[in-house]
Scaffold this motif. Structure first.
Motif, PDB file in Angstrom:
ATOM      1  N   GLY A  69      -9.903 -54.920  43.013  1.00 44.41           N
ATOM      2  CA  GLY A  69     -10.082 -55.844  41.903  1.00 44.41           C
ATOM      3  C   GLY A  69      -9.502 -57.209  42.196  1.00 44.41           C
ATOM      4  O   GLY A  69      -9.243 -57.571  43.349  1.00 44.41           O
ATOM      5  N   ALA A  73      -6.483 -57.515  37.533  1.00 42.85           N
ATOM      6  CA  ALA A  73      -6.498 -56.060  37.674  1.00 42.85           C
ATOM      7  C   ALA A  73      -5.246 -55.566  38.395  1.00 42.85           C
ATOM      8  O   ALA A  73      -4.680 -54.523  38.031  1.00 42.85           O
ATOM      9  N   GLN A  76      -2.327 -55.669  35.941  1.00 42.39           N
ATOM     10  CA  GLN A  76      -2.541 -54.614  34.945  1.00 42.39           C
ATOM     11  C   GLN A  76      -2.114 -53.259  35.484  1.00 42.39           C
ATOM     12  O   GLN A  76      -1.422 -52.491  34.803  1.00 42.39           O
ATOM     13  N   LYS A  77      -2.535 -52.967  36.720  1.00 39.03           N
ATOM     14  CA  LYS A  77      -2.233 -51.657  37.308  1.00 39.03           C
ATOM     15  C   LYS A  77      -0.747 -51.519  37.612  1.00 39.03           C
ATOM     16  O   LYS A  77      -0.159 -50.447  37.442  1.00 39.03           O
TER      17      LYS A  77
END
Length: 625
Positions: A69, A73, A76-77
């Motif tokens: 990503g 992303a 976020q992860k």
């Protein structure tokens, strides 16, 4: 509450945020070719680096687990945060003002993302504790720190503070800064009773505990007063921010040196970390109220670039029984490292802080220099349990220590330890070797260090096929050329001229997965995707099952050592794709020509021959003939 963030603002945050800078807050990266970097994946445990990023494309991909990503992303992860909260966090990082679909200015401070609010509360609390250290009440804390050998500069470097004795000193301060009790309950800085919440840390020296991005996420506190009935050390409990099994005190200060020197020194307490750093051991860290475990190892390995090409992990423990036990517990986790592991045990029982206080910085450095391999320590510790003056004792000791030698990963070192063990036991080498070999066979342990990634296209891992698309076989020359062409167009679109672009648009890809990515690229180009959002738009245009594959293509290594060779490689690959299309078209035309031979004077026969001649001329031009 504000509505959705405007798309153009999301794109701007994505484009302006340096992916490499963000990723390096969590992972040590090293060059993997022009504009490409790789490291150990932060999303799964691995021994060989398969996590790749291309900062100029804003894309990451792991060839091991398939995670991929953009920078949004990734955060976020890593932080387990929502999309909107992540964009707001990154926007604040680059000082960018967001706009929302309903025309609002964004979330009010009290409505801001929960995680960021918790981070803000910790930052304010840290400043409060530091200010309290300079007060009259803070004199006891200052005396304690001075007594441990820490001057004002050292205290400032580690941001040490003091929590006042009052039940609500910090609570009142944070309320005055706009924080509400429902938020403060989530920070771990407060306890709750019948009358509401009150300060968790009272009358204690305070150390801020920070994450890899240097954000304060918790605190460690040591009691100062005899009437304090609490434990000697009190830490923040588990919160959304603070997971003690994933935190190492001092890592924010040590991470650059750990990456540079490929060494990490694990000590037992906050003052030990301070003492080591002040003595010049700037790779020292400590766990926070828990044993050094699996999650700590994952973090350490990513920073060490623990891929089998060097590095060392050094544990320091007191010489008492508890220290011995801790060292053996660390040995149990040794197999998770590829780096060499060592232990330093001070025979007098002095910790690094005591050593520095009584014998100076040099004594701390000597302790680290006198490190012993953890295997040797574990073997000798086991031998102490037996009476080696008797045959029975030696045989029993061999039975217990042979599996330890068998567990040594490096097949070049293992025989040397077998000989050492034979000497320590007073037995011949053959008997010890047989016992070690039997232990290896029983445990079915690998005899060599972990292997390198399986060779694949561009020398990186292949990921499993997607559910809906069979993965193209890179051993097939046509499949390999198709893939290389997609890599070039995704990674270096600016290097294609108009003729090459037109040829790419018209190209027919044989592999369904390649054809779907080709269609996504054409759609992204037609939509006028900007350079910064190029990969992300392509990802959005392909079927969901292929989005990870697009990221893989975006970070795959292009075999070129400099700009000149890169330009030449890209041109050769695209020209190769064009020639492949010519070959496909010629095969079709020859089939038609054979069918048209019944009427050699007809227009169709002549037209096919003309097109064949044009294709051959074009092929010769491509080859420079």
């Amino acid at each position: 509450m504000a509505g959705l963030i405007k798309r153009e603002d999301i794109d701007e945050v994505r484009n302006r945020t340096d992916l490499r800078e963000v990723v390096e807050s969590y992972v040590t990266l090293k060059s993997a070719g022009i504009g490409s970097y790789k490291g150990l994946c932060p999303f799964h445990d691995e021994r060989s680096p398969s996590f790749h990023i291309r900062p100029q494309l804003g894309t990451f991909h792991c060839f091991g687990c398939g995670e991929s990503g953009d920078v949004i992303a990734f955060v976020q992860k890593m932080d387990h945060s929502a999309f909107t909260e992540t964009v707001e966090l990154l926007a604040a990082r680059i000082n960018y003002e967001l706009h929302y679909e309903d025309g609002g200015p964004g979330p009010k401070r009290e409505d801001y993302g929960k995680r960021q609010r918790l981070v803000d509360a910790h930052k304010v609390a840290e400043e409060f504790f530091r200010s309290q250290l300079a007060t009259q009440e803070g004199a006891t804390a200052r005396e304690f720190l001075e007594g441990r050998g820490f001057d004002e500069q050292a205290v400032a470097t580690f941001a040490v503070g003091y929590a006042p004795k009052g039940w609500d000193s910090l609570l009142k301060h944070l309320r005055s800064k706009g924080f509400v009790d429902e938020e403060l309950k989530l920070t771990g800085m407060f306890s709750e009773g019948n009358r509401g919440i009150y300060d968790r840390f009272r009358g204690r020296v305070i150390w801020p505990i920070r994450d890899l991005s240097s954000a304060t996420i918790g605190f460690g506190a040591r009691k100062l007063y005899d009437d304090d009935q609490g434990p000697k050390y009190l830490n923040t409990p588990e919160t959304q921010l603070y997971k003690k099994s994933q935190v190492l005190y001092g890592l924010d200060l040590a991470k650059k040196q750990i990456s540079k020197t490929r060494q990490i020194v694990v000590v037992e307490g906050y003052t030990d970390v301070m003492a080591c750093h002040l003595a010049g051991i700037t790779t020292a860290v400590a766990t926070c109220g828990t044993a050094f475990g699996t999650d700590h190892i994952k973090i350490s390995r990513r920073l060490l670039q623990d891929d089998g090409t060097g590095g060392e992990v050094i544990f320091t423990f007191d010489g008492d029984a508890a220290g011995q036990k801790a060292a053996l517990r660390a040995f149990e986790e040794d197999q998770r490292f590829i780096a060499q592991t060592y232990v330093c045990v001070e025979p007098t029982g002095a910790d690094p802080c005591d050593l520095r206080l009584h014998r100076g910085d040099e004594a701390v450095r000597e302790l680290i220099e006198l490190k012993r391999p953890l295997f040797e320590f574990a073997i000798r510790a086991e031998l102490k349990k037996f009476n080696l003056d008797t045959v029975e004792g030696r045989v029993q000791a061999l039975r217990q220590t042979a599996p330890i030698v068998a567990a040594i990963r490096d097949s070049a070192i293992r025989p040397a330890y077998s000989r050492e063990l034979a000497g320590w036991l007073g037995m011949n080498n053959e008997d010890v070797n047989r016992s070690v070999a039997a232990s290896i066979k029983r445990a079915k342990l690998p005899r060599n260090t972990p292997s390198e990634p399986t060779p694949a296209t561009n020398g990186v891992h292949e990921t499993p096929a997607t559910p809906a698309f069979e993965r193209p076989d890179s051993r097939d020359p046509v499949m390999r050329l198709e893939r290389q062409a997609l890599e070039v167009v995704i990674q270096q679109p600016q290097r294609l001229n108009d003729e090459q672009w037109q040829a790419f648009y018209e190209a027919r890809f044989m592999a369904p997965a390649h054809a779907a990515v080709h269609d996504g690229i054409v759609a992204a180009s037609t939509a006028g995707a900007s350079a910064a959002s190029w990969v992300e738009v392509i990802r959005e245009e392909v079927p969901e099952q292929l989005r990870s594959f697009v990221s893989e293509l975006a970070v795959s290594i292009i075999p070129a050592s400099d700009e000149h060779n890169l330009t030449r490689y890209c041109s050769d690959i695209i020209n190769g794709l064009i020639e492949l299309q010519i070959t496909h078209r010629k095969a079709e035309l020859i089939g038609r020509l054979q069918r048209a031979e019944m009427d050699p004077e007809g227009e169709e026969y002549a037209q096919i021959n003309r097109e064949l001649m044009e294709l051959e001329m074009r092929r010769r031009i491509l080859r420079g003939n």
